[in-house]
Design a protein around this motif. Sequence first.
Motif, PDB file in Angstrom:
ATOM      1  N   PHE A  85       0.961  -1.304   0.041  1.00  0.00           N
ATOM      2  CA  PHE A  85      -0.160   0.034  -0.006  1.00  0.00           C
ATOM      3  C   PHE A  85       0.823   1.312  -0.090  1.00  0.00           C
ATOM      4  N   CYS A  86       2.047   1.228   0.595  1.00  0.00           N
ATOM      5  CA  CYS A  86       3.009   2.257   0.723  1.00  0.00           C
ATOM      6  C   CYS A  86       3.261   2.697  -1.090  1.00  0.00           C
ATOM      7  N   ALA A  87       3.707   1.458  -1.318  1.00  0.00           N
ATOM      8  CA  ALA A  87       4.221   1.753  -2.834  1.00  0.00           C
ATOM      9  C   ALA A  87       3.128   2.328  -3.637  1.00  0.00           C
ATOM     10  N   ILE A  88       1.833   1.812  -3.445  1.00  0.00           N
ATOM     11  CA  ILE A  88       0.563   2.330  -4.164  1.00  0.00           C
ATOM     12  C   ILE A  88       0.529   3.765  -3.946  1.00  0.00           C
ATOM     13  N   GLU A  89       0.595   4.129  -2.652  1.00  0.00           N
ATOM     14  CA  GLU A  89       0.353   5.657  -2.433  1.00  0.00           C
ATOM     15  C   GLU A  89       1.453   6.589  -3.240  1.00  0.00           C
ATOM     16  N   ILE A  90       2.818   6.019  -3.041  1.00  0.00           N
ATOM     17  CA  ILE A  90       3.731   6.577  -3.536  1.00  0.00           C
ATOM     18  C   ILE A  90       3.565   6.768  -5.251  1.00  0.00           C
ATOM     19  N   HIS A  91       2.950   5.846  -5.744  1.00  0.00           N
ATOM     20  CA  HIS A  91       2.849   5.775  -7.214  1.00  0.00           C
ATOM     21  C   HIS A  91       1.735   6.664  -7.385  1.00  0.00           C
ATOM     22  N   ASN A  92       0.701   7.017  -6.794  1.00  0.00           N
ATOM     23  CA  ASN A  92      -0.309   7.726  -7.015  1.00  0.00           C
ATOM     24  C   ASN A  92       0.060   9.105  -6.987  1.00  0.00           C
ATOM     25  N   LYS A  93       1.092   9.474  -6.545  1.00  0.00           N
ATOM     26  CA  LYS A  93       1.537  11.058  -6.132  1.00  0.00           C
ATOM     27  C   LYS A  93       2.622  11.134  -7.511  1.00  0.00           C
ATOM     28  N   PRO A  94       2.348  11.344  -8.730  1.00  0.00           N
ATOM     29  CA  PRO A  94       2.831  11.474  -9.896  1.00  0.00           C
ATOM     30  C   PRO A  94       4.125  12.920  -9.703  1.00  0.00           C
ATOM     31  N   LYS A  95       3.969  13.585  -8.771  1.00  0.00           N
ATOM     32  CA  LYS A  95       4.727  14.762  -8.560  1.00  0.00           C
ATOM     33  C   LYS A  95       5.977  14.338  -7.755  1.00  0.00           C
ATOM     34  N   ILE A  96       6.214  13.161  -7.217  1.00  0.00           N
ATOM     35  CA  ILE A  96       7.214  12.952  -6.305  1.00  0.00           C
ATOM     36  C   ILE A  96       8.409  12.545  -7.384  1.00  0.00           C
ATOM     37  N   GLU A  97       9.676  13.302  -7.008  1.00  0.00           N
ATOM     38  CA  GLU A  97      10.773  12.982  -7.685  1.00  0.00           C
ATOM     39  C   GLU A  97      11.224  11.456  -7.406  1.00  0.00           C
ATOM     40  N   TYR A  98      11.932  10.823  -8.070  1.00  0.00           N
ATOM     41  CA  TYR A  98      12.484   9.557  -8.067  1.00  0.00           C
ATOM     42  C   TYR A  98      11.342   8.459  -7.788  1.00  0.00           C
ATOM     43  N   ARG A  99      10.126   8.797  -8.337  1.00  0.00           N
ATOM     44  CA  ARG A  99       9.013   7.963  -7.949  1.00  0.00           C
ATOM     45  C   ARG A  99       9.051   6.546  -8.184  1.00  0.00           C
ATOM     46  N   TYR A 100       9.574   6.381  -9.543  1.00  0.00           N
ATOM     47  CA  TYR A 100       9.481   4.751  -9.823  1.00  0.00           C
ATOM     48  C   TYR A 100      10.452   4.188  -9.342  1.00  0.00           C
TER      49      TYR A 100
END
Length: 152
Positions: free
Chosen positions: A15-30
Motif C-alpha cells: 500500500f505504501c508503494a501504491i500511495e507513492i505511485h499515485n503521487k505523480p509529482k514525487i521525484e524519483y517515484r518509480y
Amino acid sequence: NVAHTLLKNSISALFCAIEIHNKPKIEYRYPNVVVILLNAWELALKAYIYKFQKNKKITELSDWRYPSLDKCIHLVFVWDDTLLYSSSIRKLSEYRNKIVHAFTSDLDEVMYSAIFQNVILFWRFIKDFLKEEFTKGMIDLGTRFLDCHRTW
C-alpha cells in the motif's frame, strides 16, 4: 504469529508503494515504488516460507541473518506454473539493482507495466498461496492504483 506479522507488513509495504505511485509529482517515484514493492514481495515470500515450509527456518536459510529475495524466490516458486511470478519479481529486482548500485535512464513507461503486473501477481499470490482475502478497503486502494494510469 510470525507469518501473520510478515504478511501484514508485506501488505502495508504494498500500500505504501501504491500511495507513492499515485503521487505523480514525487521525484524519483518509480525507483522508490520498485524498492518498496520488492520489500513487499520479500516479506510475503518469507511469510509463505514460515507458514508452509516448516522444515526451513527463515533465519537459517543463508549465511546472513535472513535469506535474500532471490533465495526466497527459489524456495517458493519451484513449479513451472509459477514462472510468471519469479520472472516478474526478478525483472523488478534487476531494475532495482541498476538504480540502487548504479545509474539507469528514465524508464517510467517500461516500469509502469512491470509494477502493474507485480501488483496483480502480488494480490494473486496472497489470495492463492497464502489463502488470505483482502478487505474492501484494500481492494479500493488497489483499484486506485490500477486506475491511476488512466488519469495522467
